[in-house]
Design an enzyme around this catalytic site. Structure first.
Site, mmCIF file in Angstrom:
data_model
loop_
_atom_site.group_PDB
_atom_site.id
_atom_site.type_symbol
_atom_site.label_atom_id
_atom_site.label_comp_id
_atom_site.label_asym_id
_atom_site.label_seq_id
_atom_site.Cartn_x
_atom_site.Cartn_y
_atom_site.Cartn_z
ATOM 1 N N LYS A 68 84.954 91.407 3.438
ATOM 2 C CA LYS A 68 85.514 91.234 4.790
ATOM 3 C C LYS A 68 84.812 90.149 5.601
ATOM 4 O O LYS A 68 85.440 89.516 6.440
ATOM 5 C CB LYS A 68 85.448 92.555 5.561
ATOM 6 C CG LYS A 68 86.461 93.579 5.088
ATOM 7 C CD LYS A 68 86.428 94.820 5.949
ATOM 8 C CE LYS A 68 87.321 95.897 5.356
ATOM 9 N NZ LYS A 68 87.331 97.118 6.157
ATOM 10 N N ASP A 105 91.395 96.987 11.510
ATOM 11 C CA ASP A 105 90.674 98.270 11.396
ATOM 12 C C ASP A 105 90.513 98.959 12.752
ATOM 13 O O ASP A 105 90.713 100.168 12.872
ATOM 14 C CB ASP A 105 89.274 98.056 10.793
ATOM 15 C CG ASP A 105 89.307 97.899 9.280
ATOM 16 O OD1 ASP A 105 90.299 98.331 8.653
ATOM 17 O OD2 ASP A 105 88.338 97.344 8.723
HETATM 18 P P1 NDP Z 1 79.518 98.637 4.537
HETATM 19 O O1 NDP Z 1 78.976 98.587 3.158
HETATM 20 O O2 NDP Z 1 79.764 97.387 5.297
HETATM 21 O O3 NDP Z 1 78.511 99.516 5.462
HETATM 22 C C1 NDP Z 1 77.990 100.729 5.000
HETATM 23 C C2 NDP Z 1 77.346 101.497 6.156
HETATM 24 O O4 NDP Z 1 77.036 102.811 5.664
HETATM 25 C C3 NDP Z 1 76.033 100.908 6.649
HETATM 26 O O5 NDP Z 1 75.901 101.209 8.022
HETATM 27 C C4 NDP Z 1 74.990 101.672 5.812
HETATM 28 O O6 NDP Z 1 73.735 101.771 6.427
HETATM 29 C C5 NDP Z 1 75.624 103.032 5.787
HETATM 30 N N1 NDP Z 1 75.224 103.871 4.660
HETATM 31 C C6 NDP Z 1 75.507 103.681 3.352
HETATM 32 N N2 NDP Z 1 75.027 104.703 2.614
HETATM 33 C C7 NDP Z 1 74.421 105.547 3.486
HETATM 34 C C8 NDP Z 1 73.716 106.786 3.331
HETATM 35 N N3 NDP Z 1 73.568 107.342 2.137
HETATM 36 N N4 NDP Z 1 73.243 107.387 4.443
HETATM 37 C C9 NDP Z 1 73.386 106.838 5.660
HETATM 38 N N5 NDP Z 1 74.037 105.653 5.872
HETATM 39 C C10 NDP Z 1 74.538 105.026 4.783
HETATM 40 O O7 NDP Z 1 80.849 99.534 4.445
HETATM 41 P P2 NDP Z 1 82.073 99.577 5.476
HETATM 42 O O8 NDP Z 1 81.510 99.503 6.850
HETATM 43 O O9 NDP Z 1 83.096 98.602 5.095
HETATM 44 O O10 NDP Z 1 82.684 101.043 5.182
HETATM 45 C C11 NDP Z 1 82.041 102.211 5.674
HETATM 46 C C12 NDP Z 1 82.933 103.424 5.437
HETATM 47 O O11 NDP Z 1 84.167 103.322 6.177
HETATM 48 C C13 NDP Z 1 83.325 103.634 3.986
HETATM 49 O O12 NDP Z 1 83.301 105.024 3.741
HETATM 50 C C14 NDP Z 1 84.755 103.135 3.945
HETATM 51 O O13 NDP Z 1 85.522 103.748 2.930
HETATM 52 C C15 NDP Z 1 85.252 103.555 5.313
HETATM 53 N N6 NDP Z 1 86.398 102.758 5.799
HETATM 54 C C16 NDP Z 1 87.579 103.412 6.024
HETATM 55 C C17 NDP Z 1 88.663 102.739 6.505
HETATM 56 C C18 NDP Z 1 89.934 103.484 6.746
HETATM 57 O O14 NDP Z 1 90.961 102.828 6.947
HETATM 58 N N7 NDP Z 1 89.928 104.798 6.763
HETATM 59 C C19 NDP Z 1 88.621 101.284 6.795
HETATM 60 C C20 NDP Z 1 87.310 100.704 6.560
HETATM 61 C C21 NDP Z 1 86.258 101.423 6.060
HETATM 62 P P3 NDP Z 1 72.594 100.628 6.213
HETATM 63 O O15 NDP Z 1 72.899 99.567 7.218
HETATM 64 O O16 NDP Z 1 71.338 101.345 6.497
HETATM 65 O O17 NDP Z 1 72.711 100.156 4.789
#
Ligand code: NDP
Length: 271
Positions: A68, A105
């Site tokens: 993205k 989004d």
């Molecule tokens: P990114 O990879 O950009 O970001 C991931 C985020 O999750 C970061 O803030 C990361 O923290 C955090 N994270 C990952 N693993 C853990 C953990 N085990 N414990 C705590 N925090 C964690 O992903 P996206 O932002 O693109 O997506 C995030 C979620 O949103 C996903 O589940 C995705 O499927 C969902 N989503 C749903 C959509 C919908 O239409 N329903 C649309 C877009 C996304 P850190 O910065 O510390 O690494």
């Protein structure tokens, strides 16, 4: 008869995507002739792949994790919402044949929360969990609804602080650790923790029975975040199917100029 217009979603991985099914139902529902596929595109191939897709007659793309932010460099123009999010999930060729990057989004989340689920955000205290691409895309639209406060909590504190700096001046936004203080009206989980089967280390005092909890993640059965909410007495806890459908509908409208009926499509989908 001419070949149907071509659209696709690209990500890495992509096998889990429901978008082809959703857009096929939107096309059926609105009588549009199009084809929509899912392609696994590794980061190293992204730029060449996108160029080849549009040069080969492709009309529009959805872009998901991890592309993205990287697709911005390919766009001649960005919508205001893609620019402010620093991420695009929808690409379309404009009338001059130039690539426009947009981000649906935020509007998808807000529409699901406020219109489908009737959860008020104005004048409410909101907690956004996560600081990745999905969180970036929704902060602007959430602040536009004038909550009393938007707190961002993320595992890596610096990333939450970066987002606060980015959106400072657009509303009452600040960062905290997961050990948040006080009760919130609405919690939105934009972390990928649920995808890893993990709950977040939030204090029980963050919620009560009247708090609404929304997990952007979705799956078969309740996600760990929704389970956590129910275990803490929350009555309204939801997964992100509605956001998925609403962001898809917004992309579809951008591409085709017609808005599909998401309620009808939701009934037709086994989610
Ligand atoms: P990114 O990879 O950009 O970001 C991931 C985020 O999750 C970061 O803030 C990361 O923290 C955090 N994270 C990952 N693993 C853990 C953990 N085990 N414990 C705590 N925090 C964690 O992903 P996206 O932002 O693109 O997506 C995030 C979620 O949103 C996903 O589940 C995705 O499927 C969902 N989503 C749903 C959509 C919908 O239409 N329903 C649309 C877009 C996304 P850190 O910065 O510390 O690494």
């Amino acid at each position: 008869m001419s070949a149907p217009d071509r659209y696709a979603v690209i990500g890495h991985p992509i096998a889990h995507s429901r978008s082809p099914q959703i857009h096929a139902l939107f096309a059926q529902d609105t009588g549009q002739s199009l084809r929509y596929d899912a392609f696994d595109v590794p980061p190293a191939e992204l730029h060449a792949w996108v160029r080849a897709f549009f040069e080969g007659g492709g009309r529009g793309l959805n872009v998901t994790v991890p592309h993205k932010q990287a697709v911005l460099a390919l766009c001649a123009r960005l919508s205001e919402r893609a620019r402010s999010a620093g991420a695009a999930n929808t690409l379309v060729l404009d009338g001059d044949g130039q690539l426009l990057g947009d981000n649906t989004d935020g509007v998808g989340l807000v529409r699901d929360l406020t219109q489908n689920l009737r959860i008020a955000l104005r004048g409410r205290r909101l907690l956004l969990l996560g600081a990745g691409g999905a969180a970036r895309g929704v902060i602007g639209p959430l602040l536009a609804l004038e909550p009393t406060e938007l707190v961002i909590a993320n595992r890596t504190a610096e990333r939450a602080q970066e987002l606060v700096a980015l959106f400072a001046g657009r509303g009452p936004i600040r960062a905290e650790s997961f050990a948040v203080t006080g009760r919130f009206d609405v919690l939105i989980n934009a972390t990928a923790a649920s995808l890893h089967g993990q709950a977040l280390p939030l204090p029980a005092s963050a919620v009560d029975a009247d708090t609404a909890c929304y997990d952007m993640a979705y799956g078969h059965g309740e996600t760990p975040f929704v389970k956590w909410a129910h275990a803490h007495g929350v009555r309204q806890a939801y997964m992100g199917f509605g956001m998925l459908l609403e962001q898809a509908a917004e992309s579809f409208e951008l591409w085709r100029g017609v808005r599909p009926d998401t309620a009808a499509v939701r009934k037709a989908l086994v989610m």
